[in-house]
Design a protein around this motif. Structure first.
Motif, PDB file in Angstrom:
ATOM      1  N   TRP A  28      -2.085  -3.632  -1.299  1.00 59.30           N
ATOM      2  CA  TRP A  28      -2.555  -2.128  -1.990  1.00 59.30           C
ATOM      3  C   TRP A  28      -3.371  -3.554  -3.676  1.00 59.30           C
ATOM      4  CZ3 TRP A  28       0.206   2.269  -4.974  1.00 59.30           C
ATOM      5  CH2 TRP A  28      -1.028   2.865  -5.404  1.00 59.30           C
TER       6      TRP A  28
ATOM      7  N   SER B 126       0.955  -1.393   0.027  1.00 61.04           N
ATOM      8  CA  SER B 126       0.250   0.223  -0.420  1.00 61.04           C
ATOM      9  C   SER B 126       0.456   0.938  -0.283  1.00 61.04           C
ATOM     10  CB  SER B 126      -0.771   0.106   1.358  1.00 61.04           C
ATOM     11  OG  SER B 126      -1.768   1.341   1.592  1.00 61.04           O
TER      12      SER B 126
ATOM     13  N   PRO C  49      -7.307  -6.993  -1.856  1.00 63.31           N
ATOM     14  CA  PRO C  49      -6.450  -5.482  -0.975  1.00 63.31           C
ATOM     15  C   PRO C  49      -7.199  -5.416  -0.319  1.00 63.31           C
ATOM     16  CG  PRO C  49      -7.685  -5.433  -3.212  1.00 63.31           C
ATOM     17  CD  PRO C  49      -8.028  -7.063  -2.350  1.00 63.31           C
ATOM     18  N   GLY C  50      -5.889  -4.467   1.113  1.00 63.35           N
ATOM     19  CA  GLY C  50      -6.081  -4.437   2.409  1.00 63.35           C
ATOM     20  C   GLY C  50      -5.888  -4.799   3.105  1.00 63.35           C
TER      21      GLY C  50
ATOM     22  N   GLU D 195       0.198   3.886   1.757  1.00 63.12           N
ATOM     23  CA  GLU D 195      -0.255   4.846   2.277  1.00 63.12           C
ATOM     24  C   GLU D 195       0.609   4.104   3.641  1.00 63.12           C
ATOM     25  OE1 GLU D 195      -4.438   4.030   3.082  1.00 63.12           O
ATOM     26  OE2 GLU D 195      -5.157   5.857   1.692  1.00 63.12           O
TER      27      GLU D 195
ATOM     28  N   PRO E  64       5.412  -0.008  -4.921  1.00 64.56           N
ATOM     29  CA  PRO E  64       4.331   1.090  -5.360  1.00 64.56           C
ATOM     30  C   PRO E  64       5.716   1.540  -6.749  1.00 64.56           C
ATOM     31  CG  PRO E  64       4.217   1.428  -3.763  1.00 64.56           C
ATOM     32  CD  PRO E  64       4.740   0.072  -3.555  1.00 64.56           C
TER      33      PRO E  64
END
Length: 381
Positions: free
Chosen positions: A40, A30, A53-54, A32, A72
């Motif tokens: 992600w 992710s 995801p998550g 974040e 990413p």
């Protein structure tokens, strides 16, 4: 039109750089920075092993032993999407880039250059694989919705014949309808409307009551496969619109009703203009241009339309007939949009419909969001 889909484009890019990543579950970390790192994007093999995801990364590593978690690289993905647009421009000028790895292009009219549409679509798919190494799927249909859903099928190229769009879409679940709001999905589910075929016979007045009088005609056309959108030019950036007006016969500058036409454009889109450029050509082919300043963009629509007309008359000083006028607009609350938006900006985006209603109600007054400072500049404090 042809819908092209490059499945899992970020993972294809990663596998092209490192061949050892092929045929194994992959996920991107992710972007974040939460307390617990999470996934992600997850590829097809990862989802088959139960990854979503998550999911926290430590739990994902225990679930799929062969999982590789990648960092990413949004800039690489964005450049790949731009490269896809450049590739499509060699085949047709009209099209639109959608979500990452997806595009919709118009092939009607290219038969004299490339032959039958189905052969052209297959050639495009093969050339994309040979040039970039990207495996893609295609859907060919007169309906944009049918083409998009056909591209997401199992076949490399699926063609929906003319007249068969409704039958093709009927068994598809409504959750696959692009850009259908979650609240509408939940409303249809409670009413027992779960597939396209359930919604196809619903009369337009009933559909308007269930959704919105402005959205109902477009939704009805999409579920029936009757949507035939006019695609923009591939050279246009997202969030931009160009409205050309060719005058037949050419007219004197004072005979061009530009203010009324511009006011219609400013009121027809619920968003706020970010940039505005007016271009026009006379019968001799000489170009002219005028760009609206920040103080113009923050003016009320009635004032801005009059300024556009005045700038046009001031620039068209030669006593020549005007042959073509072009209004180029960019939209979006007076701010640039980033590839990854701050979630707090979603609240600002929800202000757009309310601002549009206020602009129509008070056309002679400037209606701006509170975070825009004087002169249309953003307040950074």
């Amino acid at each position: 039109m042809l819908a092209m889909w490059v499945p899992e484009l970020p993972f294809q890019l990663a596998c092209s750089r490192d061949g050892a990543l092929r045929d194994r579950p992959l996920a991107f970390l992710s972007a974040e920075q939460p307390r617990t790192p999470s996934l992600w994007f997850v590829n097809r093999l990862g989802r088959a092993e139960g990854l979503v995801p998550g999911m926290p990364m430590d739990q994902a590593l225990r679930t799929a032993r062969g999982l590789r978690v990648l960092d990413p690289s949004p800039q690489v993905w964005w450049e790949a999407q731009a490269e896809l647009g450049t590739f499509l421009q060699a085949w047709t000028p009209q099209g639109q880039l959608l979500r990452l790895g997806e595009a919709l292009v118009e092939l009607q009219g290219t038969q004299r250059l490339f032959g039958p549409l189905a052969d052209t679509a297959e050639r495009m798919r093969r050339e994309l694989a040979a040039r970039n190494g990207w495996e893609s799927h295609g859907g060919l249909s007169l309906s944009a919705t049918a083409a998009q859903l056909a591209a997401h099928g199992e076949r490399h190229l699926e063609r929906v014949a003319e007249g068969a769009e409704a039958a093709f879409l009927a068994p598809q679940p409504l959750r696959r309808l692009p850009d259908l709001a979650p609240r509408l999905q939940e409303r249809f589910r409670r009413l027992g409307l779960r597939a396209f075929g359930d919604l196809q016979p619903v009369p337009l007045p009933v559909l308007a009551e269930l959704t919105n009088p402005k959205l109902a005609p477009d939704l009805r056309a999409r579920v029936r496969g009757e949507d035939r959108p006019r695609l923009p030019l591939l050279t246009e950036r997202p969030g931009h619109a160009r409205h050309g007006w060719r005058l037949q016969p050419p007219r004197l500058p004072e005979e061009v009703g530009l203010a009324v036409r511009c006011l219609d454009r400013l009121w027809s889109d619920p968003r706020h203009p970010r940039t505005l450029v007016l271009r026009w050509w006379d019968v001799d082919g000489e170009p002219h241009a005028w760009r609206a300043g920040p103080e113009d963009l923050t003016s009320p629509p009635l004032v801005l339309a009059r300024r556009i007309q005045q700038a046009f008359l001031a620039g068209a000083t030669r006593r020549l007939l005007v042959r073509e006028v072009e209004l180029r607009l960019a939209w979006g609350l007076g701010r640039e949009r980033a590839l990854f938006e701050d979630p707090r900006n979603a609240k600002l985006d929800r202000l757009e419909p309310a601002l549009a209603r206020l602009r129509r109600r008070f056309p002679d007054q400037a209606v701006l969001p509170g975070w825009v400072g004087r002169g249309g500049h953003l307040e950074t404090a």
